[in-house]
Motif scaffolding. Structure first.
Motif, PDB file in Angstrom:
ATOM      1  N   PHE A  62      43.911 -32.153-106.121  1.00 29.20           N
ATOM      2  CA  PHE A  62      44.306 -32.813-104.889  1.00 29.20           C
ATOM      3  C   PHE A  62      43.111 -33.564-104.302  1.00 29.20           C
ATOM      4  O   PHE A  62      42.003 -33.039-104.297  1.00 29.20           O
ATOM      5  N   GLU A  63      43.346 -34.769-103.812  1.00 28.54           N
ATOM      6  CA  GLU A  63      42.311 -35.543-103.137  1.00 28.54           C
ATOM      7  C   GLU A  63      42.506 -35.393-101.631  1.00 28.54           C
ATOM      8  O   GLU A  63      43.598 -35.597-101.112  1.00 28.54           O
ATOM      9  N   ILE A  64      41.431 -35.000-100.940  1.00 25.51           N
ATOM     10  CA  ILE A  64      41.447 -34.780 -99.494  1.00 25.51           C
ATOM     11  C   ILE A  64      40.589 -35.877 -98.866  1.00 25.51           C
ATOM     12  O   ILE A  64      39.597 -36.310 -99.436  1.00 25.51           O
ATOM     13  N   GLN A  65      40.959 -36.313 -97.661  1.00 22.80           N
ATOM     14  CA  GLN A  65      40.244 -37.404 -97.002  1.00 22.80           C
ATOM     15  C   GLN A  65      38.921 -36.978 -96.369  1.00 22.80           C
ATOM     16  O   GLN A  65      38.085 -37.810 -96.065  1.00 22.80           O
ATOM     17  N   LYS A  66      38.736 -35.665 -96.179  1.00 24.01           N
ATOM     18  CA  LYS A  66      37.529 -35.148 -95.544  1.00 24.01           C
ATOM     19  C   LYS A  66      37.002 -33.976 -96.365  1.00 24.01           C
ATOM     20  O   LYS A  66      37.698 -33.449 -97.219  1.00 24.01           O
ATOM     21  N   LEU A  67      35.786 -33.536 -96.093  1.00 23.72           N
ATOM     22  CA  LEU A  67      35.210 -32.408 -96.817  1.00 23.72           C
ATOM     23  C   LEU A  67      35.861 -31.097 -96.372  1.00 23.72           C
ATOM     24  O   LEU A  67      36.009 -30.837 -95.178  1.00 23.72           O
ATOM     25  N   VAL A  68      36.235 -30.277 -97.336  1.00 24.56           N
ATOM     26  CA  VAL A  68      36.910 -29.012 -97.070  1.00 24.56           C
ATOM     27  C   VAL A  68      35.903 -27.980 -96.581  1.00 24.56           C
ATOM     28  O   VAL A  68      34.867 -27.770 -97.195  1.00 24.56           O
ATOM     29  N   ASN A  69      36.241 -27.325 -95.452  1.00 22.54           N
ATOM     30  CA  ASN A  69      35.411 -26.255 -94.905  1.00 22.54           C
ATOM     31  C   ASN A  69      35.935 -24.878 -95.287  1.00 22.54           C
ATOM     32  O   ASN A  69      35.153 -23.953 -95.482  1.00 22.54           O
ATOM     33  N   PHE A  70      37.269 -24.735 -95.341  1.00 23.38           N
ATOM     34  CA  PHE A  70      37.902 -23.454 -95.634  1.00 23.38           C
ATOM     35  C   PHE A  70      39.010 -23.659 -96.652  1.00 23.38           C
ATOM     36  O   PHE A  70      39.703 -24.670 -96.622  1.00 23.38           O
ATOM     37  N   LEU A  71      39.183 -22.663 -97.533  1.00 23.06           N
ATOM     38  CA  LEU A  71      40.164 -22.778 -98.605  1.00 23.06           C
ATOM     39  C   LEU A  71      40.745 -21.398 -98.899  1.00 23.06           C
ATOM     40  O   LEU A  71      39.997 -20.429 -99.016  1.00 23.06           O
ATOM     41  N   ASN A  72      42.063 -21.300 -98.985  1.00 26.69           N
ATOM     42  CA  ASN A  72      42.735 -20.051 -99.311  1.00 26.69           C
ATOM     43  C   ASN A  72      43.888 -20.319-100.273  1.00 26.69           C
ATOM     44  O   ASN A  72      44.479 -21.401-100.236  1.00 26.69           O
ATOM     45  N   LEU A  73      44.207 -19.325-101.099  1.00 23.87           N
ATOM     46  CA  LEU A  73      45.400 -19.389-101.941  1.00 23.87           C
ATOM     47  C   LEU A  73      46.466 -18.504-101.315  1.00 23.87           C
ATOM     48  O   LEU A  73      46.176 -17.386-100.865  1.00 23.87           O
ATOM     49  N   VAL A  74      47.694 -18.994-101.277  1.00 25.32           N
ATOM     50  CA  VAL A  74      48.804 -18.253-100.690  1.00 25.32           C
ATOM     51  C   VAL A  74      49.207 -17.135-101.656  1.00 25.32           C
ATOM     52  O   VAL A  74      49.449 -17.400-102.838  1.00 25.32           O
ATOM     53  N   PRO A  75      49.276 -15.883-101.183  1.00 29.88           N
ATOM     54  CA  PRO A  75      49.646 -14.775-102.068  1.00 29.88           C
ATOM     55  C   PRO A  75      51.140 -14.775-102.391  1.00 29.88           C
ATOM     56  O   PRO A  75      51.942 -15.375-101.674  1.00 29.88           O
ATOM     57  N   ASP A  76      51.497 -14.100-103.489  1.00 34.17           N
ATOM     58  CA  ASP A  76      52.888 -13.862-103.874  1.00 34.17           C
ATOM     59  C   ASP A  76      53.694 -15.136-104.103  1.00 34.17           C
ATOM     60  O   ASP A  76      54.875 -15.202-103.749  1.00 34.17           O
ATOM     61  N   VAL A  77      53.085 -16.150-104.705  1.00 30.10           N
ATOM     62  CA  VAL A  77      53.783 -17.384-105.027  1.00 30.10           C
ATOM     63  C   VAL A  77      54.165 -17.359-106.497  1.00 30.10           C
ATOM     64  O   VAL A  77      53.322 -17.099-107.356  1.00 30.10           O
ATOM     65  N   THR A  78      55.442 -17.602-106.786  1.00 34.65           N
ATOM     66  CA  THR A  78      55.862 -17.694-108.183  1.00 34.65           C
ATOM     67  C   THR A  78      55.721 -19.141-108.635  1.00 34.65           C
ATOM     68  O   THR A  78      55.897 -20.070-107.854  1.00 34.65           O
ATOM     69  N   GLY A  79      55.401 -19.334-109.891  1.00 33.94           N
ATOM     70  CA  GLY A  79      55.158 -20.685-110.393  1.00 33.94           C
ATOM     71  C   GLY A  79      53.726 -21.098-110.147  1.00 33.94           C
ATOM     72  O   GLY A  79      52.809 -20.286-110.184  1.00 33.94           O
ATOM     73  N   ARG A  80      53.525 -22.367-109.875  1.00 32.25           N
ATOM     74  CA  ARG A  80      52.177 -22.888-109.647  1.00 32.25           C
ATOM     75  C   ARG A  80      51.597 -22.384-108.330  1.00 32.25           C
ATOM     76  O   ARG A  80      52.294 -22.305-107.322  1.00 32.25           O
ATOM     77  N   PRO A  81      50.293 -22.070-108.324  1.00 33.87           N
ATOM     78  CA  PRO A  81      49.650 -21.578-107.093  1.00 33.87           C
ATOM     79  C   PRO A  81      49.700 -22.616-105.973  1.00 33.87           C
ATOM     80  O   PRO A  81      49.714 -23.825-106.217  1.00 33.87           O
ATOM     81  N   VAL A  82      49.719 -22.128-104.745  1.00 37.96           N
ATOM     82  CA  VAL A  82      49.739 -22.962-103.545  1.00 37.96           C
ATOM     83  C   VAL A  82      48.475 -22.671-102.742  1.00 37.96           C
ATOM     84  O   VAL A  82      48.129 -21.509-102.532  1.00 37.96           O
ATOM     85  N   ALA A  83      47.791 -23.717-102.297  1.00 34.20           N
ATOM     86  CA  ALA A  83      46.557 -23.559-101.531  1.00 34.20           C
ATOM     87  C   ALA A  83      46.733 -24.109-100.120  1.00 34.20           C
ATOM     88  O   ALA A  83      47.565 -24.993 -99.876  1.00 34.20           O
TER      89      ALA A  83
END
Length: 142
Positions: A62-83
């Motif tokens: 994913f391309e973000i317009q600004k620098l990322v300060n915090f990042l988490n992955l959503v738990p209990d997701v089936t299929g591809r991970p979600v951030a």
């Protein structure tokens, strides 16, 4: 350049996965259970996860317009991970089928902390009192 090594705490001898970014890594998130890892480098967020046979692959970039300060992955997701990523004053929901959906954006109100659960994310923002009456923010991931 930034390098990521994923280790198994059970095996511990060698990394179970290794990958690189072109710039240094400013944020990293490991999924509960170790089923995925997300990294932010420059304006890019990359999610890596193993397939059904245990071979690691890039699940999303994913391309973000600004620098990322915090990042988490959503738990209990089936299929591809979600951030969920916070980049200065914007909070993004990053999933392959709906990349870069904005959950929150208030110019000049930077995000100061971030956490996620299976169906919600919570984040704090720096306010100046007279600009915003509700300093606490919570968004549904539904």
């Amino acid at each position: 350049m930034g390098t990521v090594s994923v280790w198994s705490l059970l095996l511990g001898q060698e990394p179970i996965h290794h990958f690189q970014h072109n710039q240094h890594i400013q944020a990293l998130a490991l999924a509960p259970g170790g089923a995925a890892v997300a990294t932010a480098s420059g304006f890019q967020v990359k999610v890596e996860s193993p397939d059904d046979k245990g071979f690691w692959q890039t699940s999303g970039t994913f391309e973000i317009q600004k620098l990322v300060n915090f990042l988490n992955l959503v738990p209990d997701v089936t299929g591809r991970p979600v951030a969920v990523a916070a980049a200065e004053d914007i909070v993004y929901l990053l999933k392959a089928e709906d990349p870069g959906r904005i959950l929150h954006s208030v110019y000049g109100q930077p995000v100061t902390c971030l956490d996620v659960a299976a169906h919600q994310t919570a984040f704090g923002i720096k306010t100046f009192g007279w600009l915003l009456n509700e300093p606490n923010q919570k968004a549904s991931l539904g």
